[in-house]
Design a protein around this motif. Structure first.
Motif, PDB file in Angstrom:
ATOM      1  N   LEU A  96       0.807  -1.229   0.000  1.00 42.52           N
ATOM      2  CA  LEU A  96       0.000   0.000   0.000  1.00 42.52           C
ATOM      3  C   LEU A  96       0.834   1.271   0.000  1.00 42.52           C
ATOM      4  N   ALA A  97       1.905   1.300   0.778  1.00 41.10           N
ATOM      5  CA  ALA A  97       2.645   2.548   0.981  1.00 41.10           C
ATOM      6  C   ALA A  97       3.835   2.701   0.047  1.00 41.10           C
ATOM      7  N   ALA A  98       4.063   1.708  -0.835  1.00 43.59           N
ATOM      8  CA  ALA A  98       5.169   1.804  -1.786  1.00 43.59           C
ATOM      9  C   ALA A  98       4.608   1.847  -3.201  1.00 43.59           C
ATOM     10  N   ILE A  99       4.521   0.677  -3.824  1.00 46.31           N
ATOM     11  CA  ILE A  99       4.055   0.632  -5.216  1.00 46.31           C
ATOM     12  C   ILE A  99       2.597   1.053  -5.348  1.00 46.31           C
ATOM     13  N   GLY A 100       1.827   0.937  -4.267  1.00 49.61           N
ATOM     14  CA  GLY A 100       0.405   1.266  -4.339  1.00 49.61           C
ATOM     15  C   GLY A 100       0.020   2.628  -3.795  1.00 49.61           C
ATOM     16  N   THR A 101       0.999   3.493  -3.568  1.00 46.10           N
ATOM     17  CA  THR A 101       0.689   4.810  -2.990  1.00 46.10           C
ATOM     18  C   THR A 101      -0.300   5.591  -3.837  1.00 46.10           C
ATOM     19  N   ALA A 102      -0.083   5.631  -5.135  1.00 40.45           N
ATOM     20  CA  ALA A 102      -0.952   6.428  -6.007  1.00 40.45           C
ATOM     21  C   ALA A 102      -2.383   5.914  -5.971  1.00 40.45           C
ATOM     22  N   GLU A 103      -2.554   4.585  -6.043  1.00 37.80           N
ATOM     23  CA  GLU A 103      -3.900   4.013  -6.019  1.00 37.80           C
ATOM     24  C   GLU A 103      -4.620   4.359  -4.718  1.00 37.80           C
ATOM     25  N   THR A 104      -3.872   4.328  -3.616  1.00 40.03           N
ATOM     26  CA  THR A 104      -4.468   4.649  -2.316  1.00 40.03           C
ATOM     27  C   THR A 104      -4.880   6.111  -2.245  1.00 40.03           C
ATOM     28  N   VAL A 105      -3.962   6.985  -2.606  1.00 38.55           N
ATOM     29  CA  VAL A 105      -4.221   8.425  -2.529  1.00 38.55           C
ATOM     30  C   VAL A 105      -5.396   8.836  -3.410  1.00 38.55           C
ATOM     31  N   HIS A 106      -5.426   8.350  -4.630  1.00 43.18           N
ATOM     32  CA  HIS A 106      -6.470   8.793  -5.545  1.00 43.18           C
ATOM     33  C   HIS A 106      -7.820   8.152  -5.248  1.00 43.18           C
ATOM     34  N   SER A 107      -7.810   6.946  -4.674  1.00 45.41           N
ATOM     35  CA  SER A 107      -9.085   6.367  -4.216  1.00 45.41           C
ATOM     36  C   SER A 107      -9.673   7.203  -3.092  1.00 45.41           C
ATOM     37  N   ALA A 108      -8.792   7.673  -2.205  1.00 49.34           N
ATOM     38  CA  ALA A 108      -9.240   8.553  -1.124  1.00 49.34           C
ATOM     39  C   ALA A 108      -9.713   9.891  -1.669  1.00 49.34           C
ATOM     40  N   ALA A 109      -8.984  10.439  -2.637  1.00 52.20           N
ATOM     41  CA  ALA A 109      -9.349  11.740  -3.207  1.00 52.20           C
ATOM     42  C   ALA A 109     -10.719  11.690  -3.878  1.00 52.20           C
ATOM     43  N   ARG A 110     -11.022  10.542  -4.495  1.00 50.08           N
ATOM     44  CA  ARG A 110     -12.335  10.386  -5.142  1.00 50.08           C
ATOM     45  C   ARG A 110     -13.403   9.955  -4.141  1.00 50.08           C
ATOM     46  N   ASN A 111     -13.002   9.721  -2.909  1.00 48.61           N
ATOM     47  CA  ASN A 111     -13.912   9.231  -1.867  1.00 48.61           C
ATOM     48  C   ASN A 111     -14.659   7.991  -2.326  1.00 48.61           C
ATOM     49  N   GLU A 112     -13.905   7.053  -2.917  1.00 46.06           N
ATOM     50  CA  GLU A 112     -14.514   5.785  -3.332  1.00 46.06           C
ATOM     51  C   GLU A 112     -15.127   5.099  -2.114  1.00 46.06           C
ATOM     52  N   ASN A 113     -16.276   4.531  -2.289  1.00 46.59           N
ATOM     53  CA  ASN A 113     -17.004   3.910  -1.172  1.00 46.59           C
ATOM     54  C   ASN A 113     -16.490   2.486  -0.928  1.00 46.59           C
ATOM     55  N   ILE A 114     -15.232   2.413  -0.475  1.00 46.55           N
ATOM     56  CA  ILE A 114     -14.581   1.140  -0.191  1.00 46.55           C
ATOM     57  C   ILE A 114     -13.918   1.221   1.184  1.00 46.55           C
ATOM     58  N   THR A 115     -13.510   0.072   1.691  1.00 54.73           N
ATOM     59  CA  THR A 115     -12.847  -0.014   2.991  1.00 54.73           C
ATOM     60  C   THR A 115     -11.460  -0.611   2.787  1.00 54.73           C
ATOM     61  N   VAL A 116     -10.443   0.076   3.289  1.00 52.20           N
ATOM     62  CA  VAL A 116      -9.065  -0.377   3.145  1.00 52.20           C
ATOM     63  C   VAL A 116      -8.525  -0.798   4.513  1.00 52.20           C
ATOM     64  N   ILE A 117      -8.082  -2.033   4.617  1.00 50.68           N
ATOM     65  CA  ILE A 117      -7.424  -2.529   5.823  1.00 50.68           C
ATOM     66  C   ILE A 117      -5.927  -2.555   5.533  1.00 50.68           C
ATOM     67  N   PHE A 118      -5.191  -1.725   6.238  1.00 48.25           N
ATOM     68  CA  PHE A 118      -3.765  -1.507   5.974  1.00 48.25           C
ATOM     69  C   PHE A 118      -2.947  -2.032   7.146  1.00 48.25           C
ATOM     70  N   VAL A 119      -2.181  -3.092   6.911  1.00 51.61           N
ATOM     71  CA  VAL A 119      -1.386  -3.722   7.965  1.00 51.61           C
ATOM     72  C   VAL A 119       0.050  -3.208   7.882  1.00 51.61           C
ATOM     73  N   ASN A 120       0.485  -2.518   8.934  1.00 49.94           N
ATOM     74  CA  ASN A 120       1.807  -1.888   8.971  1.00 49.94           C
ATOM     75  C   ASN A 120       2.704  -2.621   9.963  1.00 49.94           C
ATOM     76  N   ASN A 121       3.678  -3.377   9.436  1.00 49.05           N
ATOM     77  CA  ASN A 121       4.668  -4.009  10.319  1.00 49.05           C
ATOM     78  C   ASN A 121       6.079  -3.477  10.079  1.00 49.05           C
ATOM     79  N   ALA A 122       6.161  -2.362   9.354  1.00 51.29           N
ATOM     80  CA  ALA A 122       7.411  -1.608   9.203  1.00 51.29           C
ATOM     81  C   ALA A 122       8.514  -2.362   8.466  1.00 51.29           C
ATOM     82  N   ILE A 123       8.129  -3.346   7.638  1.00 50.87           N
ATOM     83  CA  ILE A 123       9.154  -4.124   6.942  1.00 50.87           C
ATOM     84  C   ILE A 123       8.513  -4.894   5.791  1.00 50.87           C
ATOM     85  N   TYR A 124       9.307  -5.264   4.808  1.00 51.69           N
ATOM     86  CA  TYR A 124       8.833  -6.188   3.778  1.00 51.69           C
ATOM     87  C   TYR A 124       8.953  -7.595   4.335  1.00 51.69           C
ATOM     88  N   GLY A 125       7.818  -8.232   4.617  1.00 51.20           N
ATOM     89  CA  GLY A 125       7.841  -9.531   5.267  1.00 51.20           C
ATOM     90  C   GLY A 125       8.041 -10.695   4.322  1.00 51.20           C
TER      91      GLY A 125
END
Length: 248
Positions: A96-125
């Protein structure tokens, strides 16, 4: 008397996650929320690329596998094609926060009616423990063996702090699953995010601070302590934006 019963939102497949990884807890909270809200039968999940790439094996609902980082774009298409569906993405920080940053930001900007669950473990697992966009300053990883040097690679991306500034985003909250109190708060946040979608209120993102004992090089107990003492300090928990807080 039944004290605890596995949610019908999860299959009987055994999780592939490492011992001490908290993906399993987060899966349960999402599945329970869908079941409790009575929308499990019309839910559509979008799997990311990362440790949670096989999440479609664990949730008892329809699922789509997205290319790396593209889950919000795929979710947008699914929701617009059939607005009656409850569409969510389940993504790690590398996705979400690397290759998918643009998709996340623009989905939010358009206020798409979706739910995003973002799991942050501070590393590429999944790929062996490389530095991620969310890796803390000074944190040792496979690609930052002397610790993250912010003068060279920059500072971590704080997703909630960034998205709260976007006008279109409806609900942004950061939670954790490192103790009972925080797990209960995480459940409330996930429920609220899905309720927003059911009521047509737009884009919701729940960031969940999670552990990665294997790639952190810690025991499960030590990983929880590290999250307590380091991640929660750098990534404070709380509601960052809620346009409809009066309805919560």
């Amino acid at each position: 008397m039944v004290v605890f019963e596995k949610t019908k939102g999860l299959t009987d497949n055994q999780f592939h996650y490492c011992p001490g990884c908290t993906h399993g807890i987060i899966h349960r909270l999402v599945a329970e929320s869908l079941e409790e809200l009575g929308v499990l039968g019309k839910a559509v999940g979008v799997a990311s690329v990362g440790c949670s790439v096989f999440s479609y094996n664990y949730f008892n609902c329809d699922f789509i596998q997205a290319a790396h980082g593209r889950a919000p774009a795929v979710a947008t298409g699914a929701k617009r094609a059939d607005p009656s569906r409850i569409v969510f993405t389940y993504q790690g920080d590398g996705d979400l926060a690397a290759i998918g940053t643009a998709e996340t930001v623009h989905s939010a900007a358009r206020n798409e009616n979706i739910t995003v669950i973002f799991v942050n473990n501070a590393i590429y697992g999944m790929t062996g423990g490389q530095m991620a966009p969310t890796t803390l300053p000074g944190q040792v990883t496979q690609t930052s063996p002397y610790g993250r040097d912010v003068t060279v690679v920059g500072y971590p991306v704080k997703v909630c702090e960034m998205l709260k500034e976007i006008d279109g985003a409806s609900y942004i909250e950061r939670v954790a699953v490192n103790n009972v109190k925080n797990i209960r708060n995480a459940k409330k946040a996930i429920l609220h995010a899905f309720k927003n979608q059911i009521e047509g209120k737009g884009f919701s993102l729940i960031e969940v601070l999670s552990t990665c004992p294997t790639n952190w090089g810690l025991s499960p107990a030590e990983a929880i302590k590290w999250l307590d003492e380091n991640m929660q300090t750098y990534y404070p928990l709380g509601v960052y934006k809620d346009k409809y807080k009066e309805d919560k």
